[in-house]
Design an enzyme around this catalytic site. Structure first.
Site, PDB file in Angstrom:
ATOM      1  N   GLY A 179     -39.949   0.928   3.142  1.00  0.00           N
ATOM      2  CA  GLY A 179     -39.405   1.470   1.907  1.00  0.00           C
ATOM      3  C   GLY A 179     -40.431   1.844   0.864  1.00  0.00           C
ATOM      4  N   ILE A 180     -40.051   1.679  -0.408  1.00  0.00           N
ATOM      5  CA  ILE A 180     -40.929   2.023  -1.524  1.00  0.00           C
ATOM      6  C   ILE A 180     -42.214   1.218  -1.455  1.00  0.00           C
ATOM      7  CG2 ILE A 180     -41.192   1.865  -4.032  1.00  0.00           C
ATOM      8  CD1 ILE A 180     -38.190   2.551  -4.263  1.00  0.00           C
ATOM      9  N   GLY A 181     -42.113  -0.047  -1.095  1.00  0.00           N
ATOM     10  CA  GLY A 181     -43.298  -0.896  -1.022  1.00  0.00           C
ATOM     11  C   GLY A 181     -44.322  -0.381  -0.036  1.00  0.00           C
TER      12      GLY A 181
ATOM     13  N   TYR B 201     -27.292  -7.260 -10.259  1.00  0.00           N
ATOM     14  CA  TYR B 201     -28.531  -6.528  -9.950  1.00  0.00           C
ATOM     15  C   TYR B 201     -29.109  -5.905 -11.222  1.00  0.00           C
ATOM     16  CZ  TYR B 201     -31.481  -2.774  -8.055  1.00  0.00           C
ATOM     17  OH  TYR B 201     -32.525  -1.912  -7.782  1.00  0.00           O
TER      18      TYR B 201
ATOM     19  N   SER C 233     -35.668  -0.485 -11.878  1.00  0.00           N
ATOM     20  CA  SER C 233     -34.643   0.468 -11.454  1.00  0.00           C
ATOM     21  C   SER C 233     -34.017   1.119 -12.671  1.00  0.00           C
ATOM     22  CB  SER C 233     -33.556  -0.263 -10.662  1.00  0.00           C
ATOM     23  OG  SER C 233     -32.423   0.549 -10.454  1.00  0.00           O
TER      24      SER C 233
ATOM     25  N   THR D  98     -45.745  -6.728  -2.843  1.00  0.00           N
ATOM     26  CA  THR D  98     -44.734  -7.606  -2.261  1.00  0.00           C
ATOM     27  C   THR D  98     -43.584  -6.777  -1.688  1.00  0.00           C
ATOM     28  OG1 THR D  98     -43.471  -7.883  -4.327  1.00  0.00           O
ATOM     29  CG2 THR D  98     -45.329  -9.381  -3.942  1.00  0.00           C
ATOM     30  N   GLY D  99     -42.948  -7.315  -0.661  1.00  0.00           N
ATOM     31  CA  GLY D  99     -41.832  -6.609  -0.047  1.00  0.00           C
ATOM     32  C   GLY D  99     -42.211  -5.225   0.429  1.00  0.00           C
ATOM     33  N   SER D 100     -43.339  -5.146   1.168  1.00  0.00           N
ATOM     34  CA  SER D 100     -43.921  -3.821   1.463  1.00  0.00           C
ATOM     35  C   SER D 100     -44.014  -3.475   2.935  1.00  0.00           C
ATOM     36  CB  SER D 100     -45.323  -3.741   0.840  1.00  0.00           C
ATOM     37  OG  SER D 100     -46.118  -4.852   1.209  1.00  0.00           O
TER      38      SER D 100
END
Length: 264
Positions: free
Chosen positions: A18-20, A154, A141, A13-15
């Site tokens: 960035g990191i995804g 966060y 995180s 998800t969210g890929s």
């Protein structure tokens, strides 16, 4: 050490960046069929094309939608009913003082950072457990442990991910499904680059220096003294997603350069 994910399907998800995206690229390079996700058709299509160029022999597909929404998650399940590796990477962050953070903003952070992973795990884990193999990974995180005073909202959502992944690992005991969290520190992702460009006006190599200066000023306990690359974080995600990590579950795996000043 060879990681082979041939025949496995991974949903990240969210890929679209960035990191995804780095995780999707790492899994695709190891033979997995990957599904990338984002809210922008343009960015998702570009990510899929980039993955196909990086790993021509692997399958890459896209799914456009905000997976913090229940109806969108159901549509994802309809489009991609099988998943062997679920990487809950979708997330948001922002600096804001606790006393200025509204109820609506708290609800947004919980919905995106926590509830999305709860929902997708509930949708996909039963299938993994029936098959006797699966990997669920939460991208948390170091802020889950080292709560930042300027991002309390966060940090709390990231701590919640650790509790969720630990509980789900226990729930999946004996099924062949593992559940873990990966804890990056400051990472030179697309979002961080954009943020630093806006704050400093710098580009290119200047951003690298600004990012490292940020770490030294704001995370002085960092042992590596710099930001991590998205690929460095993706390497940990790839390992945890692989058959080689079969004895690792319920863990919070740190890729934060030693910021958290504890040995364990």
């Amino acid at each position: 050490m060879k990681i082979d994910l041939t025949g496995r399907t991974a949903l990240i998800t969210g890929s679209s960046g960035g990191i995804g995206f780095a995780a999707a690229a790492a899994l695709a390079s190891s033979g997995a069929s990957v599904v990338v996700n984002g809210r922008s058709s343009e960015k998702v299509d570009a990510a899929v094309e980039r993955l196909r160029s990086l790993s021509p022999s692997s399958s890459a597909q896209g799914f456009v939608g905000d997976l913090s929404k229940a109806d969108v998650a159901e549509k994802l399940l309809e489009a991609h009913p099988e998943c062997d590796v679920l990487i809950n990477n979708l997330g948001m962050y922002a600096w804001k003082d606790f006393f200025e953070t509204s109820d609506a903003e708290w609800e947004d952070f919980v919905s995106v950072n926590v509830t999305s992973g709860i929902r997708l795990s509930r949708l996909y884990m039963p299938g993994m457990m029936r098959k006797g193999w699966g990997r669920v990974i939460f991208v948390s995180s170091e802020s889950a442990i080292n709560i930042p005073a300027d991002m309390i909202h966060y940090g709390i959502t990231k701590t919640a991910q650790l509790a969720l992944s630990r509980g789900l690992a226990k729930r999946a005991a004996g099924t062949g499904v593992t559940v873990n969290s990966v804890l990056p520190g400051p990472t030179l992702s697309d979002g961080v680059v954009s943020m630093l460009e806006g704050a400093t006006g710098l580009k290119g190599e200047g951003i690298l220096g600004a990012a490292d200066d940020f770490v030294k000023a704001n995370r002085p306990t960092s042992i590596i003294g710099r930001t991590a690359t998205v690929e460095e974080v993706a390497n940990m995600i790839l390992y945890v997603a692989s058959p080689l990590s079969s004895a690792t579950t319920g863990a919070a795996l740190r890729v934060e350069g030693g910021i958290v000043d504890t040995a364990f």
